[in-house]
Every structure is written in C-alpha cells, then in structure tokens.
Design an enzyme around this catalytic site. Structure first.
Site, short mmCIF file in Angstrom:
data_model
loop_
_atom_site.label_atom_id
_atom_site.label_comp_id
_atom_site.label_asym_id
_atom_site.label_seq_id
_atom_site.Cartn_x
_atom_site.Cartn_y
_atom_site.Cartn_z
N HIS A 283 -44.00 47.50 24.96
CA HIS A 283 -45.07 46.59 25.10
C HIS A 283 -43.41 45.28 24.45
CE1 HIS A 283 -44.10 48.51 20.44
NE2 HIS A 283 -45.07 46.70 20.18
N ASP B 73 -39.52 43.33 18.10
CA ASP B 73 -38.87 44.87 17.34
C ASP B 73 -38.19 45.79 19.20
OD1 ASP B 73 -41.66 45.45 17.17
OD2 ASP B 73 -40.50 47.06 16.13
N HIS B 74 -39.15 45.85 19.61
CA HIS B 74 -38.75 46.34 20.82
C HIS B 74 -38.56 45.72 21.83
CE1 HIS B 74 -41.37 49.61 20.28
NE2 HIS B 74 -42.07 48.84 18.81
N ASP C 161 -45.30 52.30 20.37
CA ASP C 161 -46.73 52.12 19.31
C ASP C 161 -48.19 52.30 19.70
OD1 ASP C 161 -44.18 50.94 18.60
OD2 ASP C 161 -44.62 49.56 17.42
N HIS D 267 -39.51 55.23 15.17
CA HIS D 267 -39.81 54.01 14.62
C HIS D 267 -40.76 54.21 12.71
CE1 HIS D 267 -42.65 50.43 15.01
NE2 HIS D 267 -42.37 50.80 15.81
#
Length: 309
Positions: A63, A67-68, A211, A269
């Site tokens: 996504h 942070d990704h 997530d 995570h």
C-alpha cells in the site's frame, strides 16, 4: 528461498528498527531478488546484507503509506548505478505509478532501465516459469494488498547411470524425461520417467500480509503456506486500538496462521511503542496460540525449506 527482513517497524524509523521492507532471494537457477515494500532507508539496510540491488527484478508494494514506500525512489535510482540495467516489474495499488513517476520526474532522476508498472487487483498478477504471485485486498485504512508466492513443483533428479545403461543418449531426451515425460527409444524400448527419476520436489508457498486487521483474505493468503509473514503492530489486549488503525495484534496474527494451517509464522511491523526488550514477550503471546511463531528483527533472515514429498 531465503527471506530477509530489512525493516520490521511501523510508522517511523527507530534507532534499532527501520520501517518495513522484506527481500526474497530466489534459488538457482533464478538467483534474482524480489522485494516487498521499501520504507525510508531500505537501500541503507540492503547494504548491510550480502544481497545485491542489481539483482532486483520485481518490487511488490502492499500500500502507499510512507513507511512502506518512501524508500522506493532512492532504491530505483541506486539500482542504475550497481549494474541493475535489466527491466524491473513494479506492482502496487492504484496510484503507485503516479507516486513513483512524480518523485522521479520532479527530482530529475534518470533510470538506465525500463519499469513496467502493474496496478494490481485481486487474482494472479505475475507468473514466471517457476513462480506464481497472487494478490488479495486486505482491510486497512487505505487500499492494501497481501501477496502469495507459490513455487512450482520441480522435477526429480535423474538417475543418469541407469539411463546410460538403458541406452538413452544424453541431450534432449534427458530433458523430456526430467519433465516427467515417458519416451520410446528407436528399438521400441519404453522408458518411464517415474522409473528413472526421483520424486518431484514440492514447491514452496510464502504469504505476506501487509498492514491489515484480521480478515478472510488474510486467511486465504495463508492457507497451507510454508511461511506466513504477518503484521503484528499491537500486543494482545490492544485489539480495539489495532482495528481502529487497520492493524492486528500478535495473537490475531497467530490465529490466522493456526486457522489457515500455515506451517510457520513470522511477525513484523511492530509499533514504535515497543522497544527491543518487548519483542520476546510479543513472541510468547503468539506462541500461546501458534507455537511455531517468531518475531522478526532488522536483518533477520531465514531459509524456507521444501516440504517432503
């Protein structure tokens, strides 16, 4: 197949834990590198491993949260400087192309290779001679996908000595037998592949749940997987807060692994509220539900062995 955790944190980098990125090193004969997400600083983490950025052939983005993704432009730029001049396959939710091309254009970054963008939807999104990748939507605050990587069954090892004794010449006939095909020699002798080759090697399956709060699609991704990699942003007892932000707890990740009949669970995570001293306790929470659970840490790496046929 070898999995490396380049970053295991959520939200923002910490001193001893970077944000999310996972690398999958494929075995012979591919020997290529696939990556899943690339948070800020991913290329720095990669330099602390034996992995080679020039081998990167595919990048899968779960996504578009920073942070990704914030490490992607730098990663792509550096790839040009380290011999990675072959085409790159880049997968992600709708908007991934606009996000990356905007960053590259505004920074006047020139790449010496072609990127093929794939804005994914549910189903099979990528297929090679040896691997199939499926995507399923998960339940997060923004569109988010999980990925399931399935390795094809590999032919068994040929009994070369027996084939020579039977008068089978080396060359194309060996290849046909290795693929499981029976052959007939010019003199009428039937050679059955099952008689001259060992049992085919089982393929491996890895499921990566980005997530997400607990959902049916996470279960579908993980069904009978050799390895489930699942976010565990929060601890047991914090379910209400976890779900509010579209995340899971340790015990929920473990329940997904258990109910999906996965063989192994690795959690990642982790929220910035947890320090290094807390990770062992988070791991134990998951093990009360699914004993073969572990918590990843930055630069942790593991082999995914083949199941016995």
């Amino acid at each position: 197949m070898e999995v490396w955790f380049l970053g295991t944190g959520a939200g923002r980098p910490m001193k001893h834990r970077n944000v999310t990125s996972i690398a999958l090193k494929l075995p012979d004969p591919d020997c290529s590198l696939w990556m899943f997400d690339a948070g800020e600083g991913t290329q720095h983490q990669l330099m602390r491993t034996p992995l080679k950025l020039g081998k990167l052939e595919a990048l899968f983005v779960t996504h578009l949260h920073g942070d990704h993704t914030y490490g992607i432009p730098g990663l792509l730029s550096t790839r040009s400087y380290v011999g990675g001049n072959g085409p790159l396959q880049l997968f992600g939710p709708p908007g991934i192309r606009e996000m990356i091309e905007t960053a590259l254009t505004l920074s006047s970054t020139h790449l010496d290779y072609e990127i093929t963008y794939h804005e994914v939807s549910e189903g099979v999104i990528f297929k090679t001679e040896r691997y199939t990748v499926e995507a399923l939507p998960l339940e997060h605050r923004v569109p988010c996908f999980g990925y399931r990587i399935t390795e094809c069954e590999s032919p068994g090892k040929l009994n070369v000595e027996m084939l020579q004794q039977l008068g089978v010449p080396a060359g194309p006939l060996f290849g046909r037998i290795k693929k499981g095909e029976d052959i007939t020699l010019p003199d009428g002798t039937l050679i059955r592949a099952a008689d001259v080759a060992s049992t085919p090697l089982c393929g491996r399956t890895i499921a990566i749940a980005g997530d997400t709060k607990p959902c049916d699609n996470a279960m579908r991704l993980a069904r009978n997987a050799d390895l489930l990699i699942h976010e565990a942003t929060f601890a047991a007892g914090q379910e209400e807060k976890a779900h509010l932000y579209g995340h899971s707890t340790t015990v929920e990740a473990a329940r997904t692994a258990l109910e999906a009949n996965a063989k192994r669970l690795i959690m990642t995570h982790f929220s910035t509220r947890f320090g290094d001293d807390d990770i062992a306790a988070l791991e134990e929470e998951a093990r009360t539900i699914f004993p073969n659970s572990s918590a990843a840490y930055d630069l942790y790496h593991t082999e995914v062995p083949r199941a016995k046929g």
